[in-house]
Design an enzyme around this catalytic site. Structure first.
Site, short mmCIF file in Angstrom:
data_model
loop_
_atom_site.label_atom_id
_atom_site.label_comp_id
_atom_site.label_asym_id
_atom_site.label_seq_id
_atom_site.Cartn_x
_atom_site.Cartn_y
_atom_site.Cartn_z
N LYS A 123 -1.52 4.66 14.04
CA LYS A 123 -2.94 4.55 13.66
C LYS A 123 -3.64 5.90 13.83
N ASN A 164 -10.54 -4.92 21.03
CA ASN A 164 -9.78 -6.13 20.71
C ASN A 164 -10.66 -7.20 20.07
N GLY A 224 5.01 0.97 28.48
CA GLY A 224 3.86 1.84 28.20
C GLY A 224 2.53 1.10 28.14
N VAL A 252 2.29 -13.90 30.88
CA VAL A 252 1.32 -12.83 31.21
C VAL A 252 2.13 -11.61 31.65
N ILE A 291 0.83 -1.23 0.00
CA ILE A 291 0.00 0.00 0.00
C ILE A 291 0.85 1.27 0.00
N ALA A 296 -2.22 -3.09 7.74
CA ALA A 296 -1.44 -2.35 8.75
C ALA A 296 -0.44 -3.30 9.38
N TYR A 318 2.60 1.91 17.74
CA TYR A 318 1.49 1.38 16.92
C TYR A 318 0.30 2.33 16.95
N SER A 319 -0.17 2.67 18.16
CA SER A 319 -1.40 3.48 18.22
C SER A 319 -1.15 4.89 17.71
N ALA A 320 0.10 5.39 17.89
CA ALA A 320 0.42 6.71 17.35
C ALA A 320 0.35 6.69 15.82
N THR A 374 -8.65 1.74 15.47
CA THR A 374 -8.62 0.98 16.71
C THR A 374 -8.94 1.86 17.91
N ASP A 375 -9.47 1.23 18.96
CA ASP A 375 -9.73 2.00 20.20
C ASP A 375 -8.42 2.48 20.84
N GLU A 376 -7.28 1.87 20.44
CA GLU A 376 -6.01 2.24 21.09
C GLU A 376 -5.61 3.69 20.80
P1 NAD Z 1 -3.02 -8.48 10.85
O1 NAD Z 1 -1.66 -8.11 11.32
O2 NAD Z 1 -3.55 -9.83 11.18
O3 NAD Z 1 -3.12 -8.31 9.27
C1 NAD Z 1 -2.56 -7.23 8.60
C2 NAD Z 1 -2.56 -7.55 7.10
O4 NAD Z 1 -2.04 -6.40 6.42
C3 NAD Z 1 -1.68 -8.74 6.73
O5 NAD Z 1 -2.35 -9.57 5.83
C4 NAD Z 1 -0.46 -8.08 6.06
O6 NAD Z 1 0.14 -8.90 5.07
C5 NAD Z 1 -1.09 -6.84 5.45
N1 NAD Z 1 -0.10 -5.77 5.24
C6 NAD Z 1 0.82 -5.30 6.13
N2 NAD Z 1 1.58 -4.34 5.56
C7 NAD Z 1 1.10 -4.18 4.29
C8 NAD Z 1 1.46 -3.32 3.21
N3 NAD Z 1 2.48 -2.44 3.33
N4 NAD Z 1 0.75 -3.41 2.06
C9 NAD Z 1 -0.28 -4.29 1.95
N5 NAD Z 1 -0.65 -5.14 2.92
C10 NAD Z 1 0.04 -5.08 4.08
O7 NAD Z 1 -3.98 -7.34 11.40
P2 NAD Z 1 -5.44 -7.44 12.03
O8 NAD Z 1 -5.35 -7.82 13.45
O9 NAD Z 1 -6.28 -8.25 11.10
O10 NAD Z 1 -5.87 -5.91 11.96
C11 NAD Z 1 -6.42 -5.38 10.76
C12 NAD Z 1 -6.74 -3.91 10.97
O11 NAD Z 1 -7.66 -3.77 12.04
C13 NAD Z 1 -5.54 -3.06 11.35
O12 NAD Z 1 -5.63 -1.83 10.68
C14 NAD Z 1 -5.66 -2.86 12.86
O13 NAD Z 1 -5.11 -1.63 13.25
C15 NAD Z 1 -7.17 -2.87 13.01
N6 NAD Z 1 -7.68 -3.36 14.31
C16 NAD Z 1 -7.27 -4.55 14.80
C17 NAD Z 1 -7.81 -5.03 16.00
C18 NAD Z 1 -7.41 -6.37 16.56
O14 NAD Z 1 -7.83 -6.71 17.67
N7 NAD Z 1 -6.62 -7.18 15.88
C19 NAD Z 1 -8.77 -4.28 16.67
C20 NAD Z 1 -9.15 -3.04 16.14
C21 NAD Z 1 -8.61 -2.60 14.93
O1 DAU Z 2 -7.62 -2.73 21.12
C1 DAU Z 2 -7.45 -3.04 19.78
C2 DAU Z 2 -6.05 -3.57 19.56
O2 DAU Z 2 -6.02 -4.89 20.12
C3 DAU Z 2 -5.65 -3.60 18.09
O3 DAU Z 2 -5.60 -2.28 17.61
C4 DAU Z 2 -4.28 -4.26 17.91
O4 DAU Z 2 -3.98 -4.37 16.55
C5 DAU Z 2 -4.35 -5.65 18.53
O5 DAU Z 2 -3.09 -6.28 18.43
C6 DAU Z 2 -4.79 -5.57 19.99
O6 DAU Z 2 -3.78 -4.92 20.78
P1 DAU Z 2 -3.40 -5.43 22.25
O7 DAU Z 2 -2.04 -4.96 22.59
O8 DAU Z 2 -4.49 -5.14 23.22
O9 DAU Z 2 -3.43 -7.03 21.98
P2 DAU Z 2 -2.43 -8.20 22.44
O10 DAU Z 2 -3.10 -9.49 22.08
O11 DAU Z 2 -1.04 -7.98 21.99
O12 DAU Z 2 -2.46 -8.06 24.03
C7 DAU Z 2 -3.67 -8.14 24.75
C8 DAU Z 2 -3.33 -7.94 26.22
O13 DAU Z 2 -2.58 -9.08 26.68
C9 DAU Z 2 -2.44 -6.73 26.50
O14 DAU Z 2 -2.83 -6.14 27.73
C10 DAU Z 2 -1.03 -7.31 26.60
C11 DAU Z 2 -1.28 -8.69 27.17
N1 DAU Z 2 -0.31 -9.74 26.74
C12 DAU Z 2 -0.07 -9.88 25.41
C13 DAU Z 2 0.82 -10.84 24.96
C14 DAU Z 2 1.12 -10.99 23.49
C15 DAU Z 2 0.28 -10.57 27.68
O15 DAU Z 2 0.00 -10.45 28.89
N2 DAU Z 2 1.15 -11.53 27.24
C16 DAU Z 2 1.46 -11.69 25.92
O16 DAU Z 2 2.30 -12.57 25.60
#
Ligand code: NAD
Ligand code: DAU
Length: 339
Positions: free
Chosen positions: A159, A184, A280, A211, A63, A86, A155-157, A128-130
């Site tokens: 986004k 999430n 953080g 954890v 992208i 992303a 990451y959140s900055a 994202t809510d972040e």
């Molecule tokens: P993910 O990491 O599982 O998937 C990201 C996808 O983007 C992958 O398929 C990757 O190959 C593709 N990608 C990365 N860089 C690229 C580039 N330069 N060009 C084209 N494709 C590229 O992510 P996800 O968890 O499915 O999250 C998807 C979106 O939703 C993100 O924008 C994230 O910020 C947002 N989001 C995620 C969560 C969550 O809990 N996972 C919650 C709220 C919002």
């Molecule tokens: O809130 C939406 C976000 O949720 C999305 O924007 C992000 O893309 C997505 O990755 C997710 O972010 P989090 O940081 O909340 O998700 P993660 O699964 O990495 O972590 C969830 C919680 O668990 C967080 O408080 C950190 C904690 N954690 C995570 C990992 C990977 C642990 O305690 N141990 C771990 O090994």
């Protein structure tokens, strides 16, 4: 009449992948283009059931590659853009922020320019809510669409920066946009670096579950298919320029989540290992989804039914996550957790 075209960026990832399948199966009248670079987080094996359907197309592209994206958009003349692509993992943004700026900020700006150039009918930016930062533990406080953006991680900055660009393209150029900010997600095809799939896969392998800190941080969990229906609704009914929060009031501490998975799989809580906290580390996220509910959205899963179904999915699809765990991901895990 020719079919309308929807391009879904990041459609080989977790949420984008679920959304592509949802759209291909629901809307015969749309051609669905999955645009993805196939980074470590992208995988196409998940699309084996739709890859031969005549309304599904895959394009490998970056992208942030302006020329490639402009050429593609001019050639296909997409009607709608749904932008998921992303870098999405907070821990990776702490060790290597640069790619987050390139993909999440520059990549979004390139897509906005390319969309403006062909006058798309709608650009839905999946955020994202972040971006709102963190809440304290007062259970009566929630993120609303009016909450100021105070992102805490690279990451959140990144986004939040992309959200501001999307807003600016609406205000300045009149591009028809929406921004969604979801809590999430969990569900099928969640990459096993994230808490829920990491816990399921490690508990199944009788490995310790890391954890962070004291495990009391709170996340607000939404099943990925409820996120997909929310985006579908916003794509079709969202008021141009508006932001919509997405969440289902499923707040849990990380420790509660981990213990639920361990109990469901009939294993011992001795597998829990408290490790060094994330830098953080945001304390609590919680979404107020009232605005989206007024638009007509209602989630179908609560955490209990959703997590039980997700654990079963990981049991039934072991080869999918095992192939990921055996690859390049293994060296990331060792570095991240200093093993
Ligand atoms: P993910 O990491 O599982 O998937 C990201 C996808 O983007 C992958 O398929 C990757 O190959 C593709 N990608 C990365 N860089 C690229 C580039 N330069 N060009 C084209 N494709 C590229 O992510 P996800 O968890 O499915 O999250 C998807 C979106 O939703 C993100 O924008 C994230 O910020 C947002 N989001 C995620 C969560 C969550 O809990 N996972 C919650 C709220 C919002
Ligand atoms: O809130 C939406 C976000 O949720 C999305 O924007 C992000 O893309 C997505 O990755 C997710 O972010 P989090 O940081 O909340 O998700 P993660 O699964 O990495 O972590 C969830 C919680 O668990 C967080 O408080 C950190 C904690 N954690 C995570 C990992 C990977 C642990 O305690 N141990 C771990 O090994």
């Amino acid at each position: 009449m020719s079919k309308q075209k929807v391009v879904v960026t990041g459609g080989a990832g977790f949420i984008g992948g679920n959304f592509v399948q949802y759209m291909v199966n629901k809307y015969q009248q749309y051609d669905i283009f999955n645009l993805d670079l196939l980074t470590y987080a992208g995988d196409l094996t998940k699309h084996k059931d739709i890859q031969n359907k005549d309304n599904y197309y895959f394009v490998k592209a970056d992208i942030a590659d302006r020329e490639a994206i402009f050429n593609l958009f001019e050639q296909e003349k997409f009607d709608y853009v749904v932008h998921f692509a992303a870098e999405s993992h907070v821990d990776r943004s702490i060790t290597d922020p640069e790619v987050f700026v390139r993909t999440n900020v520059l990549g979004t700006q390139v897509l906005l320019d390319a969309s403006k150039n062909i006058n798309v009918k709608k650009f839905v930016h999946v955020s994202t809510d972040e971006v709102y930062g963190e809440l304290d533990f007062d259970p009566t406080t929630f993120f609303t669409e009016e909450t100021p953006l105070q992102p805490n991680s690279p990451y959140s900055a990144s986004k939040a920066s992309s959200d501001f660009l999307v807003r600016a393209y609406h205000e300045t150029f009149g591009l028809p946009v929406n921004i969604t900010r979801c809590s999430n997600n969990y569900g099928p095809y969640h990459f096993p670096e994230k808490l829920i799939p990491l816990t399921i896969s490690r508990v199944l392998n009788e490995q310790k579950v890391p954890v962070y800190g004291d495990g009391k941080n709170i996340r607000d969990w939404l099943h990925v298919l409820d996120h997909c229906s929310a985006i579908d609704l916003v794509l079709h009914e969202g008021v141009n320029g508006e932001v919509y929060n997405v969440g289902g009031h499923n707040e849990r501490t990380n420790l509660e989540v981990v213990k639920t998975i361990i109990k469901t799989l009939g294993k011992s809580e001795d597998l829990i290992e408290f490790v060094k906290d994330r830098l953080g580390h945001d304390m609590r996220y919680a979404i107020d989804p009232t605005k989206l509910e007024k638009l007509g959205w209602k989630p179908t899963y609560n955490f209990e039914t959703g997590i039980a179904q997700t654990i079963q999915w990981y049991l039934d699809n072991q080869e999918w996550w095992e192939q990921i765990l055996s690859g390049e991901y293994q060296s990331y895990f060792e570095k991240q957790y200093s093993i």
